[in-house]
Scaffold this motif. Structure first.
Motif, short mmCIF file in Angstrom:
data_model
loop_
_atom_site.label_atom_id
_atom_site.label_comp_id
_atom_site.label_asym_id
_atom_site.label_seq_id
_atom_site.Cartn_x
_atom_site.Cartn_y
_atom_site.Cartn_z
N ASP A 469 0.87 -1.17 0.00
CA ASP A 469 0.00 0.00 0.00
C ASP A 469 0.91 1.23 0.00
O ASP A 469 1.66 1.45 0.95
CB ASP A 469 -0.91 -0.01 1.23
CG ASP A 469 -1.75 1.25 1.36
OD1 ASP A 469 -1.85 2.00 0.37
OD2 ASP A 469 -2.30 1.49 2.46
N LYS A 470 0.85 1.99 -1.08
CA LYS A 470 1.77 3.12 -1.26
C LYS A 470 1.64 4.13 -0.13
O LYS A 470 2.65 4.58 0.44
CB LYS A 470 1.50 3.79 -2.60
CG LYS A 470 2.41 4.98 -2.89
CD LYS A 470 2.08 5.61 -4.23
CE LYS A 470 2.95 6.85 -4.47
NZ LYS A 470 2.61 7.51 -5.77
N GLU A 471 0.43 4.50 0.23
CA GLU A 471 0.24 5.49 1.29
C GLU A 471 0.64 4.91 2.65
O GLU A 471 1.26 5.59 3.46
CB GLU A 471 -1.21 5.95 1.32
CG GLU A 471 -1.60 6.91 0.21
CD GLU A 471 -0.79 8.19 0.24
OE1 GLU A 471 -0.50 8.69 1.34
OE2 GLU A 471 -0.43 8.68 -0.85
N LYS A 474 4.36 4.93 3.77
CA LYS A 474 4.96 6.18 4.25
C LYS A 474 5.12 6.21 5.77
O LYS A 474 5.65 7.17 6.31
CB LYS A 474 4.10 7.37 3.80
CG LYS A 474 4.09 7.57 2.28
CD LYS A 474 3.22 8.76 1.90
CE LYS A 474 3.22 8.97 0.40
NZ LYS A 474 2.38 10.13 0.00
N LYS A 484 3.08 15.10 3.80
CA LYS A 484 3.17 14.18 2.67
C LYS A 484 2.33 12.91 2.88
O LYS A 484 2.18 12.12 1.95
CB LYS A 484 4.63 13.79 2.43
CG LYS A 484 5.47 14.92 1.84
CD LYS A 484 6.83 14.42 1.39
CE LYS A 484 7.61 15.54 0.71
NZ LYS A 484 8.93 15.06 0.21
N MET A 485 1.82 12.73 4.09
CA MET A 485 0.93 11.59 4.35
C MET A 485 -0.49 12.04 4.05
O MET A 485 -1.31 12.29 4.93
CB MET A 485 1.10 11.13 5.80
CG MET A 485 2.52 10.66 6.11
SD MET A 485 2.85 10.44 7.87
CE MET A 485 1.74 9.10 8.26
N LYS A 486 -0.79 12.13 2.73
CA LYS A 486 -2.03 12.77 2.29
C LYS A 486 -3.27 11.93 2.56
O LYS A 486 -4.36 12.48 2.72
CB LYS A 486 -1.92 13.07 0.79
CG LYS A 486 -0.75 13.97 0.42
CD LYS A 486 -0.69 14.18 -1.09
CE LYS A 486 0.53 15.02 -1.48
NZ LYS A 486 0.62 15.20 -2.95
N SER A 487 -3.10 10.62 2.56
CA SER A 487 -4.28 9.75 2.65
C SER A 487 -4.18 8.83 3.86
O SER A 487 -3.09 8.51 4.33
CB SER A 487 -4.42 8.91 1.38
OG SER A 487 -4.51 9.74 0.24
N ARG A 490 -5.05 2.67 3.16
CA ARG A 490 -6.13 2.10 2.36
C ARG A 490 -6.52 0.71 2.82
O ARG A 490 -7.63 0.25 2.53
CB ARG A 490 -5.71 2.08 0.88
CG ARG A 490 -5.50 3.47 0.29
CD ARG A 490 -5.18 3.41 -1.19
NE ARG A 490 -4.89 4.75 -1.70
CZ ARG A 490 -5.81 5.61 -2.12
NH1 ARG A 490 -7.10 5.26 -2.09
NH2 ARG A 490 -5.47 6.80 -2.58
N ASP A 498 -9.07 11.10 2.45
CA ASP A 498 -8.19 12.28 2.52
C ASP A 498 -7.87 12.64 3.96
O ASP A 498 -8.75 12.67 4.81
CB ASP A 498 -8.84 13.47 1.81
CG ASP A 498 -9.02 13.23 0.32
OD1 ASP A 498 -8.17 12.54 -0.26
OD2 ASP A 498 -10.02 13.69 -0.24
#
Length: 521
Positions: A469-471, A474, A484-487, A490, A498
């Motif tokens: 999971d890309k987000e 982080k 930078k941890m926008k989300s 998931r 958001d």
């Protein structure tokens, strides 16, 4: 006698309007207990009534001032125009009683349950229902700093044993209507109140449904702590790894709620259960987020290194000494061999004995009174360790290796995760003593495969590493800057993904504005 009525397929005992019958039933049910107070009196001088409460569980001063006094000495307008039996209860609740928590109850079971919880119950002759009045009095310890999750920078408040206070701590930090708190009672005898907390606009509805379903199916005699609930609802009870996180920090609980998790609070327990849980939560602390990200990442890297040391450092030492000494520098290998010259045991037995002795010492330190425990730990580490070396029972290098591994386990911020690593240290140690480095690798692969197979309420335990999971990545080994941890992660399937607003993103991305002391001005 009391009437019996069927409600939802269950037979319930309802009250009748005969006061003497009701009092007889209540006295027979409660038996001879010294802490029960029975009080007969007359309401407005006209209606016979009966009051019952536990003297050590209810507030007698409140009962005398807010209940008995206004009923025995009514207001002037009530004296001039007294109510009749048909509207007596309504007049009492709306015009006379100085109490906000008053309920009309017709079911004996509900009424007596309130009595055991500290409420006062009132029965009135000619009325086929009773009043349950909230007069509970329970001494509670003050809110202080959590004992198991200390921080240098961060809030100092921790949960206590009272559920109402703990819910208040969450409400204080989440002043929003999106915070939902649902309560239920679990335990045949204890009837422990349990609160399920979540943010309705963020948390996955399927997760909420699953949590409530598992809790509703718990049928057990007593629920005295949140740890008992954890054992019933976790996915794999035979795994050494905890699949539900426990915390006594309100700020940490709120942080997890905002990410889309569910928190379970239990009456009588200062620990909240956070779920679903993934492995990387067990080496994260509040300070990782309250510190600037460079400082927080440096501390986290040290913590991860300590976690690895606590698991495999003794096994690596045994495998090098017993099977692969050629991998060590020559001078170090000679020094180690010289230190072990008088030790009568193989390396694996030596390390196992010292490890067991360290675990015994640790357990003894925890169980002893605080004034004695600190002294015992110093005596155990210094005197016993030195004596074991001088007696030829263990080599100095072995003592150092075990000490580093033990300190590494202390650096793991979550006790349950640190305990899992302590348990797994022994099978890996045996594999290392049997197969050398191959045994260490085999043990590590087996542990990693087991972790990959675990799930916590449907979420893979190794998320966001597997599945990727890309987000979420982080905030695994290192934490990205907050902007930078926008989300949200998931893998939690949040309804609102958001986390960072557009204005904040623009604030961090825009060019630096010249200051008032720049030469260009």
């Amino acid at each position: 006698m009391e009437q019996k009525a069927a409600q939802n397929g269950k037979e319930t005992i309802t009250l009748r309007d005969d006061l003497q019958d009701s009092v007889t039933y209540l006295e027979k049910f409660l038996g001879q207990n010294e802490d029960i107070v029975f009080r007969h009196f007359r309401i407005f001088g006209n209606f016979s009534a009966f009051l019952c409460y536990f003297s050590e569980h209810a507030n007698p001063s409140e009962i005398n001032t807010d209940i008995l006094k206004p009923l025995m000495y009514p207001p002037e307008h009530i004296e001039k125009n007294p109510p009749d039996i048909s509207n007596l209860v309504e007049v009492m609740i709306k015009e006379v009683l100085y109490q906000s928590k008053v309920k009309t109850i017709t079911d004996w079971e509900v009424l007596i349950e309130g009595l055991f919880q500290g409420d006062t119950i009132m029965l009135i002759d000619g009325v086929n229902s009773g009043l349950k009045i909230g007069t509970r009095k329970l001494k509670e310890r003050s809110i202080d700093e959590p004992r198991t999750e200390l921080v240098v920078l961060g809030p100092r408040e921790g949960f206590i044993e009272q559920l109402g206070t703990n819910i208040g701590l969450l409400r204080y930090r989440l002043p929003t209507s999106d915070l939902v708190i649902k309560t239920m009672k679990i335990g045949k005898f204890t009837k422990t109140k349990v609160a399920v907390c979540y943010i309705k606009s963020v948390t996955d509805p399927e997760l909420i449904k699953e949590v409530e379903d598992r809790l509703s199916k718990i049928e057990f005699d007593s629920v005295l702590d949140s740890g008992i609930i954890e054992q019933f609802i976790e996915d794999n009870p035979y795994s050494p790894f905890p699949q539900i996180q426990t915390t006594e920090r309100p700020d940490r609980t709120v942080g997890n709620l905002i990410e889309g998790r569910v928190a379970i609070l239990t009456q009588g327990s200062p620990f909240a259960l956070i779920l679903p849980t993934v492995f990387n939560q067990f080496y994260q602390t509040t300070e990782d987020y309250t510190n600037r990200f460079l400082m927080g990442n440096f501390i986290r890297m040290i913590r991860i290194l300590a976690l690895v040391f606590s698991l495999i450092f003794p096994s690596m030492y045994v495998s090098f000494i017993a099977f692969n000494p050629e991998l060590l520098p020559t001078e170090f290998a000679v020094a180690v061999s010289g230190g072990r010259a008088g030790v009568p045991f193989p390396a694996v037995i030596e390390v196992l004995v010292i490890e067991v002795a360290m675990e015994i010492l640790r357990e003894a330190t925890v169980r002893l009174p605080q004034q004695v425990g600190g002294a015992l730990s110093i005596v155990g580490v210094l005197i016993i360790g030195q004596a074991a070396v001088e007696a030829g029972f263990a080599s100095p290098v072995t003592v150092v290796v075990i000490a580093i591994a033990t300190i590494g386990s202390f650096a793991t911020p979550v006790y349950t995760a640190a305990f899992a690593l302590r348990m797994l240290r022994f099978p890996i140690l045996i594999l290392a003593g049997t197969f050398g480095l191959y045994g260490v690798v085999i043990g590590a692969i087996l542990i990693f495969n087991h972790m990959l197979s675990l799930k916590s309420f449907g979420v893979p335990y190794m998320s966001p590493v597997s599945p990727p999971d890309k987000e979420g990545m982080k905030d695994v080994v290192v934490r990205s800057p907050l902007w930078k941890m926008k989300s949200r992660p998931r893998f939690l399937q949040p309804q609102d993904i958001d986390r960072v607003g557009a204005k904040t993103q623009d604030l961090r991305d825009r060019r630096r504005v010249p200051g008032p002391f720049d030469d260009s001005n």
